[in-house]
Design an enzyme around this catalytic site. Sequence first.
Site, mmCIF file in Angstrom:
data_model
loop_
_atom_site.group_PDB
_atom_site.id
_atom_site.type_symbol
_atom_site.label_atom_id
_atom_site.label_comp_id
_atom_site.label_asym_id
_atom_site.label_seq_id
_atom_site.Cartn_x
_atom_site.Cartn_y
_atom_site.Cartn_z
ATOM 1 N N ASP A 88 -56.373 -19.436 7.112
ATOM 2 C CA ASP A 88 -55.158 -20.033 6.546
ATOM 3 C C ASP A 88 -54.871 -21.364 7.240
ATOM 4 O OD1 ASP A 88 -51.643 -19.063 6.520
ATOM 5 O OD2 ASP A 88 -52.838 -20.103 5.000
ATOM 6 N N HIS A 184 -42.375 -22.549 4.680
ATOM 7 C CA HIS A 184 -42.736 -21.449 5.577
ATOM 8 C C HIS A 184 -41.520 -20.956 6.351
ATOM 9 C CE1 HIS A 184 -47.004 -23.225 5.551
ATOM 10 N NE2 HIS A 184 -47.010 -22.113 4.849
ATOM 11 N N SER A 217 -42.688 -15.389 1.439
ATOM 12 C CA SER A 217 -41.957 -14.214 1.931
ATOM 13 C C SER A 217 -40.565 -14.143 1.308
ATOM 14 C CB SER A 217 -41.840 -14.244 3.454
ATOM 15 O OG SER A 217 -43.039 -13.762 4.043
ATOM 16 N N ASN A 257 -49.121 -15.829 -0.211
ATOM 17 C CA ASN A 257 -49.187 -15.807 1.250
ATOM 18 C C ASN A 257 -47.923 -15.198 1.856
ATOM 19 O OD1 ASN A 257 -51.547 -17.194 0.831
ATOM 20 N ND2 ASN A 257 -51.136 -18.780 2.334
ATOM 21 N N THR A 258 -48.132 -14.155 2.683
ATOM 22 C CA THR A 258 -46.990 -13.399 3.228
ATOM 23 C C THR A 258 -47.189 -13.157 4.727
ATOM 24 O OG1 THR A 258 -46.836 -12.269 1.086
ATOM 25 C CG2 THR A 258 -45.638 -11.282 2.958
ATOM 26 N N THR A 260 -44.018 -13.997 7.214
ATOM 27 C CA THR A 260 -42.668 -13.763 7.754
ATOM 28 C C THR A 260 -42.144 -12.371 7.435
ATOM 29 O OG1 THR A 260 -42.131 -16.116 7.721
ATOM 30 C CG2 THR A 260 -40.272 -14.592 7.669
HETATM 31 O O1 LIG Z 1 -47.531 -19.561 3.427
HETATM 32 C C1 LIG Z 1 -47.572 -18.737 4.346
HETATM 33 C C2 LIG Z 1 -46.561 -17.598 4.409
HETATM 34 O O2 LIG Z 1 -45.307 -18.108 4.653
HETATM 35 P P1 LIG Z 1 -44.029 -17.162 4.899
HETATM 36 O O3 LIG Z 1 -44.496 -15.735 5.098
HETATM 37 O O4 LIG Z 1 -43.381 -17.719 6.126
HETATM 38 O O5 LIG Z 1 -43.160 -17.280 3.672
HETATM 39 N N1 LIG Z 1 -48.544 -18.805 5.297
HETATM 40 O O6 LIG Z 1 -49.531 -19.713 5.133
HETATM 41 C C3 LIG Z 1 -48.543 -17.940 6.476
HETATM 42 C C4 LIG Z 1 -48.468 -18.759 7.779
HETATM 43 C C5 LIG Z 1 -47.340 -19.732 7.767
HETATM 44 C C6 LIG Z 1 -46.598 -19.801 9.093
HETATM 45 O O7 LIG Z 1 -45.696 -18.733 9.155
HETATM 46 NA NA NA Z 2 -54.169 -20.240 2.834
HETATM 47 ZN ZN LIG Z 3 -48.780 -21.429 4.203
#
Ligand SMILES: O=C(COP(=O)(O)O)N(O)CCCCO
Ligand code: NA
Ligand SMILES: [Zn+2]
Length: 311
Positions: A88, A184, A217, A257-258, A260
Site C-alpha cells: 500500500d 485517511h 473506513s 482500503n480499510t 482505521t
Molecule cells: O486508504 C487507506 C485506508 O484509510 P482509512 O482506513 O484510514 O480510511 N489506506 O491506504 C490504509 C493506510 C492509510 C494510513 O492509515
Molecule cells: Na493501495
Molecule cells: Zn490509502
Amino acid sequence: MYVNTKDILEKASKEYYAVPAFNINNMEFFHAILDGALEKRAPLIIETSEGAIKYAGNGDIFKGARYFVELVRLFADSVDIPIALHLDHGKHFEYIIAAIKAGYSSVMIDASEKPFEENLKETKEIVKIAHAAGVSVEAELGQLAGVEDNVVAAESVLVDPEQAKIFVEETGVDFLAPAIGTSHGAFKFKGEAKLDFERLKKVKELTKIPLVLHGASSVLPEYVAMAEEYGADLGGAKGVPEDQLKKCVELGINKVNTDTDLRIAFIAGLRKFLKENPKEFDPRHYLGAGKKLVKEVVMNRLEFLGAAGKA
Ligand SMILES: O=C(COP(=O)(O)O)N(O)CCCCO
Ligand code: NA
Ligand SMILES: [Zn+2]
C-alpha cells in the site's frame, strides 16, 4: 490459495462487488482478518504500508517484506479462499522493489502528489518492472485531503476523469485509485461526508478497470464509543457512512482500503479487556480481546461490500 490481486479485482469488477483491502502491521491483525474472511467465505486482500514493512523488519525493509510474504503464504497456501498481499502507498523505489523481490501479489506506486506527467512516468516504469515479475500494479490520481502518512495534502485534489483515461492507457496500470473526496485516518470530514459520485461514474466509464477507494473506513460509532468509555480520546472522529460506500461499489469501486476501522476496533477491545481484567498479563489474552473485535468489523465489511460468499 495465494493469488494475484488482479485476479480478485477483475472478477469483482465484472460482477460489481468490492473486496476490502485490510492493512496489517503485525501477526494478530492478520489472524483476526483471516478468520473473518474464512468464516465469510470471501476473497481476501491483505495490504501493508511502507511503515508496516519497516516495523516488521525491525528497520530492515527486505526482512519486513519477506516477513509478511512468509506469514501470509504460510496460511494462504493451506486454505481454499483466494488471498493476495499488496504493498500500500509505495512511495519509495526501494520498498517497491523489496516487495516485488519478496513475492508480493501487487504493489501500489503512489506518485499522486507529483504533477500528472511525473506520476505517469513513474507509474509506467514500475508497471514495466512489476509486470516482468508477474506482479500487478495500483496507482493513484488526484490527492486525498488530510494526512497521508508523511504527506499532508492541504485539501483534496479530485481526479480528472479524462486524465484518468489517458493515464490508464499510457501506463497499463492494473487498478486505479481515483481521489473523489475521502481522506485517511479517523477525522475525514469537518461536516457531512461528501463524495463526488458523478466523477467516480465517469472514471469507471472511461477506464473500465478495477477501481480502488482509499480512506474508506467508516469509523463505526459503537467502536468509537467503546474505546472512549475505556479512556480513548477520539473526539470528532468521522468516517465514510456504509451506505455511501455501497453507492461507490454500485458505481465501480472494487477494492476498499480499510485500516482505521480495524485500529479503532482493536484498541476498543484491548482497553475494555485491560480495564476489566487488572490481573491479566498474558499477551495472548489481552491481544486476543482486540483480535475478536477486529474479526467482527472484518466480517461486517465483507458482508456489506458483497465479497462474502465470493471465494
Ligand atoms: O486508504 C487507506 C485506508 O484509510 P482509512 O482506513 O484510514 O480510511 N489506506 O491506504 C490504509 C493506510 C492509510 C494510513 O492509515
Ligand atoms: Na493501495
Ligand atoms: Zn490509502
